[in-house]
Design a protein around this motif. Structure first.
Motif, PDB file in Angstrom:
ATOM      1  N   VAL A 278     -38.121  26.081 -30.359  1.00 51.35           N
ATOM      2  CA  VAL A 278     -37.177  25.215 -29.652  1.00 51.35           C
ATOM      3  C   VAL A 278     -35.848  25.124 -30.395  1.00 51.35           C
ATOM      4  CG1 VAL A 278     -38.999  23.887 -28.521  1.00 51.35           C
ATOM      5  CG2 VAL A 278     -38.077  23.068 -30.685  1.00 51.35           C
ATOM      6  N   TYR A 279     -35.903  25.151 -31.721  1.00 51.75           N
ATOM      7  CA  TYR A 279     -34.661  25.101 -32.505  1.00 51.75           C
ATOM      8  C   TYR A 279     -33.854  26.380 -32.308  1.00 51.75           C
ATOM      9  CZ  TYR A 279     -31.479  24.181 -36.374  1.00 51.75           C
ATOM     10  OH  TYR A 279     -30.351  23.955 -37.132  1.00 51.75           O
ATOM     11  N   ILE A 280     -34.518  27.535 -32.402  1.00 54.44           N
ATOM     12  CA  ILE A 280     -33.841  28.828 -32.216  1.00 54.44           C
ATOM     13  C   ILE A 280     -33.262  28.932 -30.811  1.00 54.44           C
ATOM     14  CG2 ILE A 280     -34.249  31.325 -32.056  1.00 54.44           C
ATOM     15  CD1 ILE A 280     -36.470  30.823 -34.243  1.00 54.44           C
ATOM     16  N   HIS A 281     -34.043  28.517 -29.831  1.00 56.27           N
ATOM     17  CA  HIS A 281     -33.616  28.548 -28.434  1.00 56.27           C
ATOM     18  C   HIS A 281     -32.334  27.738 -28.250  1.00 56.27           C
ATOM     19  CE1 HIS A 281     -34.019  26.860 -24.210  1.00 56.27           C
ATOM     20  NE2 HIS A 281     -34.142  28.148 -23.953  1.00 56.27           N
ATOM     21  N   GLY A 282     -32.314  26.509 -28.777  1.00 56.91           N
ATOM     22  CA  GLY A 282     -31.118  25.674 -28.654  1.00 56.91           C
ATOM     23  C   GLY A 282     -29.943  26.240 -29.416  1.00 56.91           C
ATOM     24  N   LEU A 283     -30.207  26.765 -30.608  1.00 58.92           N
ATOM     25  CA  LEU A 283     -29.127  27.329 -31.413  1.00 58.92           C
ATOM     26  C   LEU A 283     -28.538  28.570 -30.744  1.00 58.92           C
ATOM     27  CD1 LEU A 283     -27.494  27.110 -34.006  1.00 58.92           C
ATOM     28  CD2 LEU A 283     -29.246  28.479 -35.155  1.00 58.92           C
ATOM     29  N   ALA A 284     -29.395  29.387 -30.132  1.00 61.07           N
ATOM     30  CA  ALA A 284     -28.888  30.544 -29.387  1.00 61.07           C
ATOM     31  C   ALA A 284     -27.993  30.077 -28.242  1.00 61.07           C
ATOM     32  CB  ALA A 284     -30.049  31.376 -28.856  1.00 61.07           C
ATOM     33  N   GLY A 285     -28.375  28.981 -27.601  1.00 61.47           N
ATOM     34  CA  GLY A 285     -27.523  28.403 -26.564  1.00 61.47           C
ATOM     35  C   GLY A 285     -26.184  27.950 -27.122  1.00 61.47           C
ATOM     36  N   ASP A 286     -26.201  27.388 -28.337  1.00 60.25           N
ATOM     37  CA  ASP A 286     -24.946  26.959 -28.969  1.00 60.25           C
ATOM     38  C   ASP A 286     -24.066  28.159 -29.316  1.00 60.25           C
ATOM     39  OD1 ASP A 286     -25.726  24.308 -28.792  1.00 60.25           O
ATOM     40  OD2 ASP A 286     -26.570  24.254 -30.809  1.00 60.25           O
ATOM     41  N   VAL A 287     -24.701  29.235 -29.778  1.00 61.18           N
ATOM     42  CA  VAL A 287     -23.942  30.458 -30.076  1.00 61.18           C
ATOM     43  C   VAL A 287     -23.310  31.006 -28.796  1.00 61.18           C
ATOM     44  CG1 VAL A 287     -24.122  32.852 -30.857  1.00 61.18           C
ATOM     45  CG2 VAL A 287     -25.339  31.049 -32.100  1.00 61.18           C
ATOM     46  N   ALA A 288     -24.107  31.077 -27.739  1.00 61.90           N
ATOM     47  CA  ALA A 288     -23.604  31.607 -26.466  1.00 61.90           C
ATOM     48  C   ALA A 288     -22.491  30.740 -25.904  1.00 61.90           C
ATOM     49  CB  ALA A 288     -24.748  31.722 -25.461  1.00 61.90           C
ATOM     50  N   ALA A 289     -22.582  29.429 -26.131  1.00 64.03           N
ATOM     51  CA  ALA A 289     -21.605  28.490 -25.566  1.00 64.03           C
ATOM     52  C   ALA A 289     -20.236  28.597 -26.226  1.00 64.03           C
ATOM     53  CB  ALA A 289     -22.123  27.061 -25.698  1.00 64.03           C
ATOM     54  N   GLN A 290     -20.144  29.316 -27.327  1.00 72.20           N
ATOM     55  CA  GLN A 290     -18.842  29.495 -27.971  1.00 72.20           C
ATOM     56  C   GLN A 290     -17.874  30.250 -27.070  1.00 72.20           C
ATOM     57  OE1 GLN A 290     -19.469  31.239 -31.861  1.00 72.20           O
ATOM     58  NE2 GLN A 290     -20.804  29.566 -32.509  1.00 72.20           N
ATOM     59  N   ALA A 291     -18.426  30.977 -26.118  1.00 69.13           N
ATOM     60  CA  ALA A 291     -17.589  31.664 -25.134  1.00 69.13           C
ATOM     61  C   ALA A 291     -17.334  30.788 -23.907  1.00 69.13           C
ATOM     62  CB  ALA A 291     -18.250  32.975 -24.705  1.00 69.13           C
ATOM     63  N   GLY A 292     -17.880  29.574 -23.925  1.00 70.15           N
ATOM     64  CA  GLY A 292     -17.727  28.652 -22.804  1.00 70.15           C
ATOM     65  C   GLY A 292     -19.066  28.249 -22.220  1.00 70.15           C
ATOM     66  N   MET A 293     -19.261  26.946 -22.013  1.00 64.93           N
ATOM     67  CA  MET A 293     -20.535  26.474 -21.481  1.00 64.93           C
ATOM     68  C   MET A 293     -20.653  26.695 -19.980  1.00 64.93           C
ATOM     69  SD  MET A 293     -21.768  23.014 -23.411  1.00 64.93           S
ATOM     70  CE  MET A 293     -20.233  22.115 -23.390  1.00 64.93           C
ATOM     71  N   VAL A 294     -19.586  26.404 -19.265  1.00 62.83           N
ATOM     72  CA  VAL A 294     -19.637  26.552 -17.816  1.00 62.83           C
ATOM     73  C   VAL A 294     -19.665  28.041 -17.469  1.00 62.83           C
ATOM     74  CG1 VAL A 294     -18.461  26.093 -15.638  1.00 62.83           C
ATOM     75  CG2 VAL A 294     -18.431  24.374 -17.465  1.00 62.83           C
ATOM     76  N   GLY A 295     -20.673  28.453 -16.741  1.00 61.00           N
ATOM     77  CA  GLY A 295     -20.838  29.852 -16.398  1.00 61.00           C
ATOM     78  C   GLY A 295     -21.738  30.609 -17.351  1.00 61.00           C
ATOM     79  N   MET A 296     -22.204  29.922 -18.405  1.00 61.06           N
ATOM     80  CA  MET A 296     -23.144  30.560 -19.319  1.00 61.06           C
ATOM     81  C   MET A 296     -24.461  30.800 -18.589  1.00 61.06           C
ATOM     82  SD  MET A 296     -24.172  29.030 -23.038  1.00 61.06           S
ATOM     83  CE  MET A 296     -25.780  28.300 -22.789  1.00 61.06           C
ATOM     84  N   THR A 297     -25.130  31.923 -18.878  1.00 58.22           N
ATOM     85  CA  THR A 297     -26.391  32.250 -18.227  1.00 58.22           C
ATOM     86  C   THR A 297     -27.513  32.352 -19.244  1.00 58.22           C
ATOM     87  OG1 THR A 297     -26.153  34.655 -18.421  1.00 58.22           O
ATOM     88  CG2 THR A 297     -25.125  33.592 -16.501  1.00 58.22           C
ATOM     89  N   ALA A 298     -28.745  32.356 -18.746  1.00 58.60           N
ATOM     90  CA  ALA A 298     -29.904  32.523 -19.620  1.00 58.60           C
ATOM     91  C   ALA A 298     -29.850  33.860 -20.343  1.00 58.60           C
ATOM     92  CB  ALA A 298     -31.194  32.415 -18.800  1.00 58.60           C
ATOM     93  N   THR A 299     -29.314  34.879 -19.689  1.00 58.98           N
ATOM     94  CA  THR A 299     -29.183  36.186 -20.335  1.00 58.98           C
ATOM     95  C   THR A 299     -28.236  36.107 -21.528  1.00 58.98           C
ATOM     96  OG1 THR A 299     -29.644  37.346 -18.264  1.00 58.98           O
ATOM     97  CG2 THR A 299     -28.521  38.588 -19.973  1.00 58.98           C
ATOM     98  N   ASP A 300     -27.164  35.310 -21.396  1.00 64.40           N
ATOM     99  CA  ASP A 300     -26.250  35.116 -22.530  1.00 64.40           C
ATOM    100  C   ASP A 300     -26.999  34.504 -23.712  1.00 64.40           C
ATOM    101  OD1 ASP A 300     -24.093  36.022 -20.975  1.00 64.40           O
ATOM    102  OD2 ASP A 300     -23.664  34.001 -20.245  1.00 64.40           O
ATOM    103  N   LEU A 301     -27.832  33.521 -23.405  1.00 62.04           N
ATOM    104  CA  LEU A 301     -28.618  32.866 -24.454  1.00 62.04           C
ATOM    105  C   LEU A 301     -29.559  33.869 -25.120  1.00 62.04           C
ATOM    106  CD1 LEU A 301     -30.426  29.446 -24.202  1.00 62.04           C
ATOM    107  CD2 LEU A 301     -31.639  31.447 -25.022  1.00 62.04           C
ATOM    108  N   ILE A 302     -30.255  34.642 -24.328  1.00 64.56           N
ATOM    109  CA  ILE A 302     -31.227  35.607 -24.860  1.00 64.56           C
ATOM    110  C   ILE A 302     -30.538  36.604 -25.794  1.00 64.56           C
ATOM    111  CG2 ILE A 302     -32.768  37.506 -24.230  1.00 64.56           C
ATOM    112  CD1 ILE A 302     -33.388  35.840 -21.644  1.00 64.56           C
ATOM    113  N   LYS A 303     -29.368  37.073 -25.390  1.00 66.62           N
ATOM    114  CA  LYS A 303     -28.636  38.034 -26.222  1.00 66.62           C
ATOM    115  C   LYS A 303     -28.186  37.407 -27.543  1.00 66.62           C
ATOM    116  CE  LYS A 303     -26.947  40.944 -22.441  1.00 66.62           C
ATOM    117  NZ  LYS A 303     -25.741  41.384 -21.675  1.00 66.62           N
ATOM    118  N   ALA A 304     -28.050  36.069 -27.569  1.00 69.96           N
ATOM    119  CA  ALA A 304     -27.582  35.384 -28.772  1.00 69.96           C
ATOM    120  C   ALA A 304     -28.713  35.043 -29.746  1.00 69.96           C
ATOM    121  CB  ALA A 304     -26.836  34.106 -28.381  1.00 69.96           C
ATOM    122  N   VAL A 305     -29.963  35.280 -29.365  1.00 70.41           N
ATOM    123  CA  VAL A 305     -31.090  34.919 -30.237  1.00 70.41           C
ATOM    124  C   VAL A 305     -31.022  35.610 -31.603  1.00 70.41           C
ATOM    125  CG1 VAL A 305     -33.608  35.059 -30.515  1.00 70.41           C
ATOM    126  CG2 VAL A 305     -32.629  34.226 -28.369  1.00 70.41           C
TER     127      VAL A 305
END
Length: 516
Positions: A479-506
């Motif tokens: 759960v920590y890695i999952h959330g942190l990957a979301g934080d990494v992906a969100a550096q490009a912007g939260m609105v419009g972020m996708t699950a694929t963006d999160l997965i690539k940031a793991v």
């Protein structure tokens, strides 16, 4: 990091005072000084700055009187407003109230309408408002004069610093009791409280500082506190270390049972999440009609076609195939995108009851367990369940609102009843274990509120188990890695972020944790 409930913190204070002989006035002094140290940072310099301290009649107000004394000593201009009469203040708080009275610090009792006008005026011209109204022990709904003064604080548009907890936030659940102080900063004492991390309370807390006020660490340890906040250092210490000579077989074999007609994306994201988390070999078993679609979607994932129903979900005939796959795997993730056809649900229950390897159960596999949670006790290994509040509501017979209102206790009770690890997803995901231990996750952001992020979490947790982590450690780290990957992906912007963006940031999230 431990997070103490209001009752646990009350007992910690009692032991420190009665068993160790630390006077309550000393703890109050240390608490007030800790807040002033924070104010020195956020309102710099203190000299000639105007502070308005809103104090209650209890010990939280006592902390406020200590703060007032030290601010005045550093050249600040201070007004203290007491919600009530001085005669109602007693104990250590009274000692400190009498001290600031003797110092000539302006203490205004809020009794009549003219006093309320003074509060509004002082708040309008203050540089900072200090919330010392209510402590962690408050229960009930905010109403009357307390609601009125909180509304004045929130309407002033000033920097607000809360003492121990924003008034109106439930220390255990984060529930807002009618209204609450919207703080920019909160200084809490001894141990953080769960309600400071759980929404909606977390939204009122602002930047959190945990202050040492001199309580011996042994006192906190004696309480056997079972609420934990997941820290990067703890995740780093449990992540698997990969040998320079590693090959794919050494990094785990993982099976995913997922997907149905129209829901192939959920299956693909689960498998991709597992790979990105480091699993060596991933096989995705899905209805045969999805074979061509998944072969195009996934390059590194092996696929296994399964017998299916007329509606495009897995059929009962798929159970032997899945059993054979799970026997050859280190972990089985099941559920994303399976659909809710009754034959599919029956097949899922059969797989769960007979699986030889650890399980991560999500989505439609959870829906298949509604009314059948007793079969979880038949699992050979402690299963990991990853419900969102709606799925948890269906499993428990509660409303999703009731689940979110008491996330820790609901997850804890379910974990004990089902003999399972329960990962209650959402803003501030909670991981609960059958022994009552609970972990609160603080990574993640609103950009993750999009389809597929839950499927990614299932894959990440399963991928960690495949690499040799226990289900316990994989759930906490996942759960920590999952959330942190979301934080990494969100550096490009939260609105419009996708699950694929999160997965690539793991992988970046994993690298960041290991470098912490």
């Amino acid at each position: 990091m431990k997070a103490a409930t209001a009752n646990e913190m009350r007992e910690i204070d009692r032991i420190a005072i009665n068993d160790y002989g630390i006077p309550g006035a000393v703890l109050m002094e240390n608490a007030g000084v800790a807040v002033v140290r924070r104010l020195e940072v956020v309102v710099e310099p203190l000299i000639d700055r105007k502070f308005c301290i809103l104090a209650g009649k209890g010990n939280n107000g006592g902390d406020g009187y200590v703060i007032a004394r030290h601010l005045v000593n550093q050249g600040a201009k201070v007004k203290v407003f007491l919600l009530g009469e001085k005669t109602a203040v007693s104990g250590d708080a009274r000692i400190n109230l009498d001290i600031i009275d003797r110092m000539g610090i302006d203490v205004i009792e809020i009794i009549n309408e003219r006093d309320w006008d003074k509060v509004k005026l002082a708040a309008t011209f203050a540089d900072c408002l200090v919330d010392a109204l209510l402590g962690t022990g408050f229960r009930g709904e905010i109403s009357g004069d307390m609601a009125r003064i909180i509304d004045i604080i929130n309407a002033a548009g000033k920097l607000v610093v809360a003492v121990d907890i924003p008034s109106g936030v439930d220390a255990d659940t984060g529930r807002i009791c009618g209204t609450a102080v919207q703080a920019a900063h909160t200084v809490t004492f001894g141990s953080p409280k769960p309600g400071l991390f759980l929404y909606p309370g977390a939204e009122y807390t602002g930047e959190l500082t945990v202050a040492d006020i001199g309580i011996p660490t042994a006192v906190i340890a004696r309480q056997n506190i079972k609420q934990n906040v997941i820290m990067a250092s703890a995740v780093r210490d449990i992540l698997p270390c990969r040998s320079p000579a590693a090959h794919k077989g050494m990094n785990g074999r993982l099976a995913v049972v997922a997907g149905s007609r129209g829901l192939s994306g959920a299956a693909a994201m689960t498998a991709e999440g597992a790979l990105r988390a480091g699993a060596g070999l991933v096989t995705l078993a899905a209805p045969a009609s999805l074979q061509d679609i998944l072969a195009v979607k996934l390059t590194e994932v092996m696929t296994k076609p399964l017998p299916e129903t007329a509606t495009g979900g897995i059929s009962q005939e798929a159970v032997p195939d899945i059993a054979g796959l799970s026997a050859a795997s280190d972990v089985l993730a099941i559920g994303p995108g399976l659909g809710r056809h009754e034959e599919t649900a029956a097949a899922v229950r059969a797989v769960i009851a007979a699986a030889d390897c650890p399980l991560v159960i999500d989505a439609d596999a959870l829906n298949a367990l509604v009314g059948y949670t007793d079969i979880l006790s038949e699992c050979n290994a402690l299963p990991v369940l990853t419900p969102h509040p709606g799925e948890m509501a269906r499993l428990t017979g509660l409303s999703s609102q009731a689940v979110n209102a008491d996330r820790i206790n609901i997850a804890r009770q379910a974990a004990a009843e089902w003999g399972s690890i329960v990962v209650l997803k959402g803003a501030r995901t909670v991981v609960a274990f059958p022994d009552g231990e609970v972990y609160i996750n603080t990574t993640g952001n609103a950009g993750m509120a999009t389809g597929g992020t839950g499927d990614a979490l299932t894959g990440i947790i399963a991928g960690l188990i495949a690499q040799g982590l226990s289900s316990h450690d994989a759930a906490v780290a996942g759960v920590y890695i999952h959330g942190l990957a979301g934080d990494v992906a969100a550096q490009a912007g939260m609105v419009g972020m996708t699950a694929t963006d999160l997965i690539k940031a793991v992988p970046a999230a994993l690298y960041g944790i290991k470098s912490y």
